[in-house]
Every structure is written in C-alpha cells, then in structure tokens.
Design a protein around this motif. Sequence first.
Motif, PDB file in Angstrom:
ATOM      1  N   LYS A 330       0.813  -1.210   0.000  1.00  6.47           N
ATOM      2  CA  LYS A 330       0.000   0.000   0.000  1.00  6.47           C
ATOM      3  C   LYS A 330       0.853   1.268   0.000  1.00  6.47           C
ATOM      4  O   LYS A 330       0.543   2.238  -0.697  1.00  6.47           O
ATOM      5  N   GLN A 331       1.938   1.254   0.790  1.00 12.35           N
ATOM      6  CA  GLN A 331       2.731   2.462   0.964  1.00 12.35           C
ATOM      7  C   GLN A 331       3.541   2.812  -0.280  1.00 12.35           C
ATOM      8  O   GLN A 331       3.668   3.989  -0.629  1.00 12.35           O
ATOM      9  N   PHE A 332       4.077   1.792  -0.941  1.00 14.49           N
ATOM     10  CA  PHE A 332       4.958   2.039  -2.082  1.00 14.49           C
ATOM     11  C   PHE A 332       4.382   1.512  -3.396  1.00 14.49           C
ATOM     12  O   PHE A 332       5.114   1.325  -4.367  1.00 14.49           O
ATOM     13  N   THR A 333       3.062   1.235  -3.430  1.00 16.41           N
ATOM     14  CA  THR A 333       2.338   0.764  -4.622  1.00 16.41           C
ATOM     15  C   THR A 333       3.050  -0.404  -5.302  1.00 16.41           C
ATOM     16  O   THR A 333       3.357  -0.374  -6.498  1.00 16.41           O
ATOM     17  N   GLN A 334       3.325  -1.454  -4.510  1.00 16.22           N
ATOM     18  CA  GLN A 334       3.934  -2.669  -5.035  1.00 16.22           C
ATOM     19  C   GLN A 334       2.868  -3.760  -5.143  1.00 16.22           C
ATOM     20  O   GLN A 334       1.825  -3.705  -4.496  1.00 16.22           O
ATOM     21  N   LEU A 393      10.095   7.726   6.348  1.00 17.23           N
ATOM     22  CA  LEU A 393      10.307   7.216   4.987  1.00 17.23           C
ATOM     23  C   LEU A 393       9.020   6.577   4.485  1.00 17.23           C
ATOM     24  O   LEU A 393       8.788   5.387   4.658  1.00 17.23           O
ATOM     25  N   GLY A 394       8.171   7.383   3.905  1.00 16.88           N
ATOM     26  CA  GLY A 394       6.900   6.867   3.411  1.00 16.88           C
ATOM     27  C   GLY A 394       6.343   7.756   2.328  1.00 16.88           C
ATOM     28  O   GLY A 394       6.997   8.673   1.843  1.00 16.88           O
ATOM     29  N   CYS A 395       5.110   7.493   1.946  1.00 18.12           N
ATOM     30  CA  CYS A 395       4.477   8.207   0.844  1.00 18.12           C
ATOM     31  C   CYS A 395       3.146   8.791   1.296  1.00 18.12           C
ATOM     32  O   CYS A 395       2.440   8.195   2.123  1.00 18.12           O
ATOM     33  N   PRO A 396       2.758   9.946   0.748  1.00 16.59           N
ATOM     34  CA  PRO A 396       1.454  10.524   1.067  1.00 16.59           C
ATOM     35  C   PRO A 396       0.328   9.781   0.341  1.00 16.59           C
ATOM     36  O   PRO A 396       0.570   9.045  -0.621  1.00 16.59           O
ATOM     37  N   ILE A 544      -4.375  -0.819  11.756  1.00 15.72           N
ATOM     38  CA  ILE A 544      -4.437  -0.580  10.313  1.00 15.72           C
ATOM     39  C   ILE A 544      -5.858  -0.231   9.887  1.00 15.72           C
ATOM     40  O   ILE A 544      -6.077   0.686   9.084  1.00 15.72           O
ATOM     41  N   ASP A 545      -6.849  -0.936  10.421  1.00 12.64           N
ATOM     42  CA  ASP A 545      -8.246  -0.669  10.057  1.00 12.64           C
ATOM     43  C   ASP A 545      -8.672   0.745  10.433  1.00 12.64           C
ATOM     44  O   ASP A 545      -9.512   1.347   9.755  1.00 12.64           O
ATOM     45  N   THR A 546      -8.105   1.287  11.513  1.00 12.74           N
ATOM     46  CA  THR A 546      -8.489   2.643  11.929  1.00 12.74           C
ATOM     47  C   THR A 546      -7.978   3.703  10.953  1.00 12.74           C
ATOM     48  O   THR A 546      -8.419   4.856  11.021  1.00 12.74           O
ATOM     49  N   THR A 547      -7.069   3.329  10.060  1.00 10.98           N
ATOM     50  CA  THR A 547      -6.548   4.290   9.069  1.00 10.98           C
ATOM     51  C   THR A 547      -7.280   4.189   7.738  1.00 10.98           C
ATOM     52  O   THR A 547      -6.926   4.899   6.787  1.00 10.98           O
ATOM     53  N   CYS A 548      -8.295   3.334   7.651  1.00  8.58           N
ATOM     54  CA  CYS A 548      -9.034   3.153   6.395  1.00  8.58           C
ATOM     55  C   CYS A 548      -9.948   4.359   6.147  1.00  8.58           C
ATOM     56  O   CYS A 548     -10.643   4.817   7.063  1.00  8.58           O
ATOM     57  N   CYS A 561     -10.721  -3.080   3.140  1.00  7.56           N
ATOM     58  CA  CYS A 561     -10.487  -1.660   2.860  1.00  7.56           C
ATOM     59  C   CYS A 561      -9.842  -1.497   1.484  1.00  7.56           C
ATOM     60  O   CYS A 561      -8.980  -2.281   1.085  1.00  7.56           O
ATOM     61  N   ILE A 562     -10.265  -0.459   0.762  1.00  2.00           N
ATOM     62  CA  ILE A 562      -9.684  -0.220  -0.554  1.00  2.00           C
ATOM     63  C   ILE A 562      -8.802   1.025  -0.584  1.00  2.00           C
ATOM     64  O   ILE A 562      -7.943   1.154  -1.456  1.00  2.00           O
ATOM     65  N   TYR A 563      -8.995   1.961   0.369  1.00  2.00           N
ATOM     66  CA  TYR A 563      -8.143   3.143   0.435  1.00  2.00           C
ATOM     67  C   TYR A 563      -7.787   3.446   1.889  1.00  2.00           C
ATOM     68  O   TYR A 563      -8.650   3.409   2.773  1.00  2.00           O
ATOM     69  N   TYR A 564      -6.496   3.745   2.118  1.00  2.00           N
ATOM     70  CA  TYR A 564      -5.993   4.078   3.450  1.00  2.00           C
ATOM     71  C   TYR A 564      -5.424   5.493   3.459  1.00  2.00           C
ATOM     72  O   TYR A 564      -4.941   5.997   2.442  1.00  2.00           O
ATOM     73  N   ASN A 565      -5.453   6.106   4.639  1.00  2.00           N
ATOM     74  CA  ASN A 565      -4.671   7.310   4.881  1.00  2.00           C
ATOM     75  C   ASN A 565      -3.232   6.835   5.131  1.00  2.00           C
ATOM     76  O   ASN A 565      -2.910   6.328   6.205  1.00  2.00           O
ATOM     77  N   LEU A 566      -2.370   6.994   4.155  1.00  2.00           N
ATOM     78  CA  LEU A 566      -1.045   6.366   4.208  1.00  2.00           C
ATOM     79  C   LEU A 566      -0.157   6.953   5.288  1.00  2.00           C
ATOM     80  O   LEU A 566       0.695   6.235   5.845  1.00  2.00           O
ATOM     81  N   ASP A 567      -0.312   8.223   5.610  1.00  2.00           N
ATOM     82  CA  ASP A 567       0.492   8.810   6.682  1.00  2.00           C
ATOM     83  C   ASP A 567       0.111   8.196   8.035  1.00  2.00           C
ATOM     84  O   ASP A 567       0.980   7.817   8.831  1.00  2.00           O
ATOM     85  N   LEU A 568      -1.196   8.098   8.299  1.00  2.00           N
ATOM     86  CA  LEU A 568      -1.645   7.456   9.536  1.00  2.00           C
ATOM     87  C   LEU A 568      -1.246   5.988   9.565  1.00  2.00           C
ATOM     88  O   LEU A 568      -0.829   5.469  10.612  1.00  2.00           O
ATOM     89  N   PHE A 569      -1.375   5.305   8.438  1.00  2.00           N
ATOM     90  CA  PHE A 569      -0.988   3.901   8.322  1.00  2.00           C
ATOM     91  C   PHE A 569       0.466   3.737   8.751  1.00  2.00           C
ATOM     92  O   PHE A 569       0.811   2.874   9.584  1.00  2.00           O
TER      93      PHE A 569
END
Length: 636
Positions: A330-334, A393-396, A544-548, A561-569
């Motif tokens: 999810k974080q790095f779209t792999q 070290l992450g992605c928005p 993880i579910d709380t960041t959905c 979940c199909i979309y996450y808040n990646l910063d919170l994740f």
Amino acid sequence: MGLFNNIKFFVLCHGMLQLAQLMVSGYLKGSITTIEKRYGFSSQKSGLLAAFNEVGNTVLIVFVSFFGSRVHRPRCIGIGALFASLGVFLIALPHFIGGDYDYTGSGSNGKNNSSLCLSEKEVSNQTCDQENGDERLGVYPIFLMGQLLLGIGGVPIQPFGISYIDDYSIKRNSPFYLGILFAVTVIGPAFGYIMASFMLRFFVDIRKMNEIIFYNKDAKWVGAWWLGFLVAGTILFLTSLPYMFFPRKMTKEENIEVSAEPSSEKMIEDKKPKTDTMEDLSLTEFLKSFPNILMRTLRNPIYLLVVLAQVNLAAMVAGLATFMPKFIEKQFTQTASNSAMMIGGLNIPSAMLGIMIGGVILRRLSLSVRSSALMSTTVVLISIFVAIPLLFLGCPTQRIFDKDFGLQPDQCTLCSCSTDVFNPVCSSDGVEFRSPCHAGCRNEIKSETNEIKNYTDCACVASGKTLGYATPGPCGNGCANRLIPFMILSSLTCFVASLSHTPSFMMILRTVTPQDKSFALGIQFMLFRVLAFLPSPVLYGHAIDTTCIKWGEKCKTRTSCIYYNLDLFRHRFLGLQIFFICGGFVSFLLTFLVLRKLNSTQQQDDQNNDKSKHEDREMKEVKQLLSIGQNTQQSV
C-alpha cells in the motif's frame, strides 16, 4: 540405528522440520492480503486468522513441556507434525469448496466487465443473487479450524526439541546448535514468503489463466494463494517421519574440550543429562504441584525479565511479519508478489544472519549471563535508533475522487455505478477513481491483444470543455524511490535486534534449575503466545483498520479496505514497532541491573566470609599463643 543416536543428526532433522513448519507461517503471512481481497476480510479479521494457531498451542504448551522426559520426546514431535500437516491441507480447502473468483464485481448476471458508465436502466439486471457464496459456505471457520490444528500439532516441536538438544549436547556446543536451529527456523518463513511471491503470480483460478486479459499488477488480480499450502503441507508431512526412529534417551555428546564457565552469576552447571523430577508424577499430582512450580519459576527475577523482553520483541515480530507485506504494497504501490519477495529476500535473511552471529559471539567469547544481558541491552538500544527514521520514509495518500470525499460534478450523477466494483483508474489530471464508471467513462480503447489501454469520454475528468480520459490502474503516489532506503533501514533493524535472540535464550537455560528446565521453556512459550503471538497481529490489524478511509462493499456488506490514509498507516504501524522495541530494551536493561546487583552482593558476601575466616584464624593464633604462654608459666 547409529545415525539416529547422533545429536548432530537430530539438530539437522529438527531444523528441517521447523523450516517446514515455519514455511507455512511465512506463506500465510505472505499471502494474507490476497486472502483478504479474495474473501473480503478486514485487517483485524486477517490478524485473528494469522494468530489463531496460537490458541490450541497456548492451551497445551505448558502441559507438554512440564512432563519433559516423561514422554518419548522425538516421537511426540513427529506425531504433532502429522497433525500440523493435516491443518495445512485444511487451510487450502476453501478454494476447492467455493465458487470461482468474480473479478468483475457485477454478480453472476453482470456483463459489464469493464465497469463503464451505465444508466440505471442498463444496470437493472445486475443483481446480488450470488450473495457471496463463499461466505455461505463458511470459509472463515474452516480457516480457523486449519490454524487450530496447525497450532495443536506444533505444541511439542520447539520446547521438546530445544530441551532434547540441550540435554544431549555438551555445554560448549549447545549455544552453537541452538543458534543454528534458530537461524534455520528463520529461513522457514523466508522460504514461505518467497514461495508466496512465486505462487501469487498465478491467477487464483488457474484454469482461467488463458481467459483473463489482465495481469498481477492489476487491482482486480487475486493470486493462487491455496497452491502454496498444498506444497508446504506435503513437505511438513515428509519431515515428520524421521522422528519416529529417534530414541527416547540419546548418548550424550563427548566433551573433548573442557571450557571454563563463569560462576559469578551462579549459572547452572548441567554436566550430564538429568531427567525431569516430575517424570513419575500422575496427572493429579501434576495438577497439585503445578501452582508451586509456576510460582517458583516466576519468582526468578532474571527469568521473568528476560521472558518479558522476549515477549516485547516477539510481539513486534508477529505484527510486522503479518502485515509488513501489506504495508509495502500500500505504501509504495507494489504488487503482493513483490512485497512478499522483499520480506523473504531481505528482512528475514537479515534476521537470520543476526541470530547466527549472536550465537557465534556467545560461543566464542563464552559470555556469562551478565555479559549476555549487557549485549542484549546494547543491541536493542541501537536498533531503536535505526528504526526511528522509518517513521519518515513513506508516501502521502494519492489524490482520490469519490462522492464520499467531497464535491461531485453534476454530469457524474448520470452514471449508476455499482458499489461492489473496485477497478481503479487514473484520470488525465492525476486523480484516482475507484472504477471507470465512477470517472464517468463511457468508452474504452483496446489493443490488438484485447487489453484495455484507455477509457475515454469520462464526464468526471476535468479537461476544459472536452471530456477527459483515464488509464487503467491506480495513480500511485510518486515516491517509489523511497522503497530502497526503507528496506535497507528495515533490514538493518532486523539484523541488530536479532543479535539478542540466542543470548537471551541461553540466559533462561542457565538461570533455572535443571529439573525445571522443560517447564520453564513451556512457560516461556506460553507467555509468548498469550502476550505476543496471539494478540499482536490482532492489535496491528485493528490499528491498520483505523486508518481506512474507504471500505469496499459486496452485496451491501462491508468487505476489505480499498483506500488508506497512508500517513496514519505508516505512523501507527511503525509506531507500534518502536513501542515494542523500547519495551524490550527496558526489560533487558533491568535484567542487567539486577544481575549487577546480585554480583555485587555476592562479592560483598565473599569478602565478608573471607574477612570472617581471617578473623577466626587470627583469633585461633592468639589463643594458641596464650595457651603456649600459660604452659610456659606453669613449667617455670
């Protein structure tokens, strides 16, 4: 049968068995996001599934370890492994009793495979009469039952194996053997992740491989998660067979070289194999004596603090092993396949190397208990400083367009889109939509191979006065270049923290009495399961579910979940990691301080005893001189 009377061959067989057992664990965790997508599980539900094998394990682990040498340990290991292999085959069963994977999201009657914009009249025939047949068949209880059998079968493997090796190997070689064993067991999950990476490249319904027109990078892709369980279950079955031929009691390894053993911390000398004093107890006597031995074991401060440190590190490992592939995905779209390969090819080998080097250092330097505690404290502290930069070290989160997130243009309301569909597209202005229909696209352009290249006439895409277009697949977040630094720091953290693994185990083996060794190991593994392996994946999954920010739906039922808040994740997922490492550091530090105090007290007692003996000797000499003087006076 000389081969089966050799402790080195037992170490080899035990390493192979644990490799097979933990390969199942690694494979499950490597394919957990695929199972989530296939059956619509939440992360918390997936975490419970990943940890459920610990339920049966926890109930029986203390009883199995308590009896120690009362039973035929190798044979119990073999029988347990047979039950575990049955559980692995059961985990793969849902694929064979369920229907085919519906990747269109349109139900059994739907024909809108590309999810284009349709009017309400055009979608009136798309119904939910399939009603997710997989859930009607109760696949989740089958998964749980398979995990339960896997846990019950694995009960005797590690405690009996460790105590058997420690009983019949010389003290100098025992840390080296256990270091090899721990390292080999780390390879097992690595092989599991690598196998997951390979198997997930095949479509879940293998017979349809030639029919589908999308690839594993597509969001609709679900890999053949079930295939690896069949392979791993077969290997586990085969590695269980040699244990039927090992003797109940083995000839102890010859001690060719005698090494000095530090005694300042009162390390337990175990020069010959000792049978468990509980060997002749009946079950009733065992239950009566259980509380006393439990309290005697837990009152040992060194044992309790070291186990607490290990519990913290085990909780961290359990959560990361379960969800790190999902984090990378999810974080790095792999892809799920690439994410599993990174864990199996980088993180786990780094941990294996750390465990091996930790065992070699312990053996070469003949570290005492206090020195082992100092080493463990130091390396865990270093791992904290290495792990902290990972938080940054992450992605928005990518730009996502949905009616739940904000304004929707009037022309988009002309489309009647199914909430079941998740087929993301990236618009020409860099906004991601959950499907071509949600982007208002009415047409598609295909290549000669019938692969969709673009969606056109997209009403929801802003492109001046003309309708915009969209390309298949998610937009991504444009920071995949941060993946390599992240994996380097993550692997380094695993390596440094793993240096404490073998020394901490040897501290436990050398600070409990020989007759309580099997029981102490049983308590240790029980606490691992109750406080770490069982709750940790559920805790990580809940975090993880709380960041959905957007859940999927299937026939009006919430799925994964199909979309996450990646910063919170990132912050919550890696924050838990640092929290548990800090807990391990504090416990190891307290262990070292207690050992130093005990050592200081012992030295002071020794000095007082020496002083008392010296005073007694001087008093005796004075008495002798007085006696001689009196005799001289009498003679005069």
